[in-house]
Design an enzyme around this catalytic site. Structure first.
Site, mmCIF file in Angstrom:
data_model
loop_
_atom_site.group_PDB
_atom_site.id
_atom_site.type_symbol
_atom_site.label_atom_id
_atom_site.label_comp_id
_atom_site.label_asym_id
_atom_site.label_seq_id
_atom_site.Cartn_x
_atom_site.Cartn_y
_atom_site.Cartn_z
ATOM 1 N N GLU A 66 -10.271 52.716 -25.757
ATOM 2 C CA GLU A 66 -9.352 51.646 -25.336
ATOM 3 C C GLU A 66 -9.216 50.544 -26.389
ATOM 4 O O GLU A 66 -9.265 49.359 -26.061
ATOM 5 C CB GLU A 66 -9.801 51.077 -23.977
ATOM 6 C CG GLU A 66 -9.867 52.153 -22.900
ATOM 7 C CD GLU A 66 -10.490 51.680 -21.583
ATOM 8 O OE1 GLU A 66 -10.788 50.483 -21.456
ATOM 9 O OE2 GLU A 66 -10.671 52.518 -20.687
ATOM 10 N N ASN A 111 -9.821 57.427 -27.509
ATOM 11 C CA ASN A 111 -9.617 57.716 -26.092
ATOM 12 C C ASN A 111 -8.996 56.497 -25.422
ATOM 13 O O ASN A 111 -9.415 55.371 -25.675
ATOM 14 C CB ASN A 111 -10.992 58.016 -25.454
ATOM 15 C CG ASN A 111 -10.909 58.466 -24.013
ATOM 16 O OD1 ASN A 111 -10.146 59.397 -23.698
ATOM 17 N ND2 ASN A 111 -11.673 57.849 -23.130
ATOM 18 N N HIS A 128 -5.507 58.391 -15.845
ATOM 19 C CA HIS A 128 -5.704 57.736 -14.546
ATOM 20 C C HIS A 128 -4.317 57.488 -13.941
ATOM 21 O O HIS A 128 -3.626 56.543 -14.315
ATOM 22 C CB HIS A 128 -6.453 56.414 -14.713
ATOM 23 C CG HIS A 128 -7.870 56.586 -15.165
ATOM 24 N ND1 HIS A 128 -8.823 57.199 -14.377
ATOM 25 C CD2 HIS A 128 -8.488 56.259 -16.327
ATOM 26 C CE1 HIS A 128 -9.976 57.214 -15.034
ATOM 27 N NE2 HIS A 128 -9.797 56.665 -16.224
ATOM 28 N N GLU A 163 -10.220 61.818 -18.379
ATOM 29 C CA GLU A 163 -10.652 61.058 -17.186
ATOM 30 C C GLU A 163 -9.652 61.193 -16.046
ATOM 31 O O GLU A 163 -9.312 60.228 -15.368
ATOM 32 C CB GLU A 163 -10.823 59.559 -17.529
ATOM 33 C CG GLU A 163 -11.735 59.302 -18.699
ATOM 34 C CD GLU A 163 -11.985 57.814 -18.973
ATOM 35 O OE1 GLU A 163 -11.634 56.968 -18.129
ATOM 36 O OE2 GLU A 163 -12.533 57.513 -20.038
ATOM 37 N N ASP A 194 -7.673 61.366 -12.844
ATOM 38 C CA ASP A 194 -7.713 61.215 -11.388
ATOM 39 C C ASP A 194 -6.365 60.708 -10.917
ATOM 40 O O ASP A 194 -5.555 60.216 -11.712
ATOM 41 C CB ASP A 194 -8.889 60.376 -10.860
ATOM 42 C CG ASP A 194 -9.014 58.999 -11.488
ATOM 43 O OD1 ASP A 194 -8.051 58.522 -12.102
ATOM 44 O OD2 ASP A 194 -10.090 58.385 -11.337
HETATM 45 O O1 G3I Z 1 -25.500 49.449 -12.512
HETATM 46 C C1 G3I Z 1 -25.169 48.597 -11.423
HETATM 47 C C2 G3I Z 1 -26.104 48.823 -10.300
HETATM 48 O O2 G3I Z 1 -27.392 48.456 -10.703
HETATM 49 C C3 G3I Z 1 -25.648 47.999 -9.086
HETATM 50 O O3 G3I Z 1 -26.423 48.350 -7.983
HETATM 51 C C4 G3I Z 1 -24.173 48.298 -8.761
HETATM 52 C C5 G3I Z 1 -23.639 47.436 -7.648
HETATM 53 O O4 G3I Z 1 -22.238 47.337 -7.685
HETATM 54 O O5 G3I Z 1 -23.397 48.095 -9.898
HETATM 55 C C6 G3I Z 1 -23.765 48.936 -10.966
HETATM 56 O O6 G3I Z 1 -22.915 48.844 -12.061
HETATM 57 C C7 G3I Z 1 -21.627 49.345 -11.873
HETATM 58 C C8 G3I Z 1 -21.439 50.575 -12.756
HETATM 59 O O7 G3I Z 1 -20.098 51.020 -12.675
HETATM 60 C C9 G3I Z 1 -22.348 51.724 -12.347
HETATM 61 O O8 G3I Z 1 -22.031 52.154 -11.054
HETATM 62 C C10 G3I Z 1 -20.644 48.281 -12.265
HETATM 63 O O9 G3I Z 1 -20.718 47.211 -11.354
HETATM 64 C C11 G3I Z 1 -19.238 48.825 -12.302
HETATM 65 O O10 G3I Z 1 -18.407 47.835 -12.898
HETATM 66 C C12 G3I Z 1 -19.182 50.070 -13.163
HETATM 67 O O11 G3I Z 1 -17.867 50.574 -13.119
HETATM 68 C C13 G3I Z 1 -17.551 51.570 -14.064
HETATM 69 C C14 G3I Z 1 -16.407 51.095 -14.956
HETATM 70 O O12 G3I Z 1 -16.045 52.129 -15.859
HETATM 71 C C15 G3I Z 1 -16.801 49.849 -15.734
HETATM 72 O O13 G3I Z 1 -15.756 49.428 -16.530
HETATM 73 C C16 G3I Z 1 -17.115 52.812 -13.336
HETATM 74 O O14 G3I Z 1 -18.238 53.351 -12.613
HETATM 75 C C17 G3I Z 1 -16.591 53.874 -14.309
HETATM 76 O O15 G3I Z 1 -16.019 54.922 -13.603
HETATM 77 C C18 G3I Z 1 -15.530 53.240 -15.192
HETATM 78 O O16 G3I Z 1 -15.126 54.207 -16.122
HETATM 79 C C19 G3I Z 1 -14.055 53.838 -17.000
HETATM 80 C C20 G3I Z 1 -14.276 54.595 -18.290
HETATM 81 O O17 G3I Z 1 -15.565 54.344 -18.800
HETATM 82 C C21 G3I Z 1 -13.208 54.234 -19.336
HETATM 83 N N1 G3I Z 1 -11.881 54.417 -18.797
HETATM 84 C C22 G3I Z 1 -11.613 53.783 -17.531
HETATM 85 C C23 G3I Z 1 -12.661 54.208 -16.490
HETATM 86 C C24 G3I Z 1 -12.346 53.648 -15.137
HETATM 87 O O18 G3I Z 1 -12.430 52.250 -15.133
#
Ligand code: G3I
Length: 357
Positions: free
Chosen positions: A170, A211, A247, A276, A278
């Site tokens: 990105e 990506n 996405h 990715e 969905d």
């Molecule tokens: O690790 C903490 C955990 O300790 C806590 O209990 C929990 C409570 O909400 O949060 C956890 O962290 C979260 C993490 O995912 C792991 O689940 C974050 O808050 C959350 O912001 C994070 O979101 C991820 C996101 O990227 C962050 O930008 C998504 O799972 C993940 O699917 C998403 O993936 C991105 C790709 O990397 C890049 N392209 C877009 C895609 C979708 O946004």
């Protein structure tokens, strides 16, 4: 074409919804017309493509049914969060590889390949890094060394075990400019060439990718990426691939020019991957929405299959039980190909029925 696919998806919707969890993807229980494609692994094999999913490392550990379906269906894995910088180095010099290792080890045991995600991003950076840059205690020269060491350490750790790395994620914004980030601001645009070179040195055989999202249709972004690839190639920077995140949402038109966009990057000599995929929807779920979703998934796979250089089709999670979508888009969800009980949705069957054009 579109109406034909909608019709197909509608036909598929009914039996799919009725199938019990254990029966669905297996041979004789599959809906008529594509009984010869058993599951996604079979589809991958028959089409000479990799079909992958993002993996939640914590869920991989804790949910046996998730593990079973993941390993039954997919030939390629991407760690959804476990290889991001904040995950692997939450404190400076303190490395936490357990989750990333678990994904790589699962792949090894199940004959799957791995996409490394991601080395450079503006999100999910550790606080020690962002605050150090913000308060000036980490200056540009040190930041460059930190980035180099990060890439060397992480790519080196998994040398030979990662098929493809999302080196830079990105890095172009929706206006078609290089994205503002600590990297661009403090290192200048040359950070990209450096990053790809460092990654190549650390694992000469891994495919090195850019990506991003919205490159499926946003012309400004597409043009900027094409120019960026040409600039990097002119500098002999080792870049191998362009990843389209994919996405999508059914409330928006399907990006009808996507295959052509893929081809324009392939024409520059790049490998292509859908990284990715969905397809979210505004809730509640209805059979019509599921049919449209199925059409979108099928069209995306068909687009990839129509481009010879497209070598991987990865979904961003395979079950609505664990998807990033509801947490990010209020009132939206159901973006995956299996439901919360791991039952195949029409989209799953539509993928099995998709053929190379
Ligand atoms: O690790 C903490 C955990 O300790 C806590 O209990 C929990 C409570 O909400 O949060 C956890 O962290 C979260 C993490 O995912 C792991 O689940 C974050 O808050 C959350 O912001 C994070 O979101 C991820 C996101 O990227 C962050 O930008 C998504 O799972 C993940 O699917 C998403 O993936 C991105 C790709 O990397 C890049 N392209 C877009 C895609 C979708 O946004």
């Amino acid at each position: 074409m579109r109406s034909r696919l909608v019709a197909l998806a509608l036909v598929l919707a009914v039996p799919a919804l009725a199938l019990p969890a254990s029966a669905a993807p297996r041979g004789q229980d599959a809906p008529k017309g594509h009984h010869h494609v058993r599951d996604l692994r079979d589809l991958a094999r028959k089409n000479g493509i990799r079909i992958g999913s993002a993996v939640d490392a914590a869920v991989l550990r804790s949910e046996a049914d998730y593990r079973r379906v993941l390993n039954r269906e997919f030939t390629h894995l991407t760690a959804e969060n476990a290889m991001k910088w904040e995950s692997v180095e939450p404190e400076r010099g303190v490395f936490t590889w357990d989750d990333a290792d678990a994904v790589v080890e699962n792949a090894r045991r199940n004959g799957q390949q791995v996409r490394g995600h991601t080395l450079i991003w503006h999100n999910q950076l550790p606080a020690w890094l962002t605050s150090g840059v913000a308060d000036g205690s980490i200056g540009p020269a040190e930041l460059r060394t930190i980035l180099r060491d990060h890439i060397r350490t992480q790519v080196g750790r998994y040398k030979g075990k990662i098929r493809a790395w999302d080196v830079a994620n990105e890095v172009v914004d929706d206006e078609g400019n290089l994205r503002q980030s600590i990297w661009l601001e403090h290192l200048g645009p040359g950070y990209l060439a450096d990053a790809f070179r460092w990654a190549r040195q650390a694992d000469p055989r891994a495919k090195l990718y850019l990506n991003d999202y919205n490159v499926e249709w946003n012309q400004g972004k597409i043009d900027r990426y094409l120019a960026l690839v040409k600039e990097l190639q002119a500098q002999r920077v080792p870049i191998d691939g362009m990843g389209f995140q994919g996405h999508l949402g059914i409330q928006y038109d399907y990006p009808a020019g996507w295959a052509d966009v893929m081809r324009s990057f392939a024409d520059l000599g790049l490998e292509i991957a859908v990284t990715e995929m969905d397809v979210r929807m505004v809730l509640p779920v209805t059979p019509e929405k599921l049919a449209t979703q199925a059409e979108y998934y099928s069209r995306a796979l068909a687009d990839c299959l129509s481009v010879k250089a497209c070598r991987e089709f990865t979904v961003w999670g395979f079950t609505d039980r664990h998807s990033w979508v509801p947490g990010w888009f209020e009132g939206e969800g159901a973006a995956c190909i299996l439901d919360e009980d791991l039952r195949p949705k029409p989209a799953y069957h539509a993928l099995l029925a998709t053929r190379r054009r």
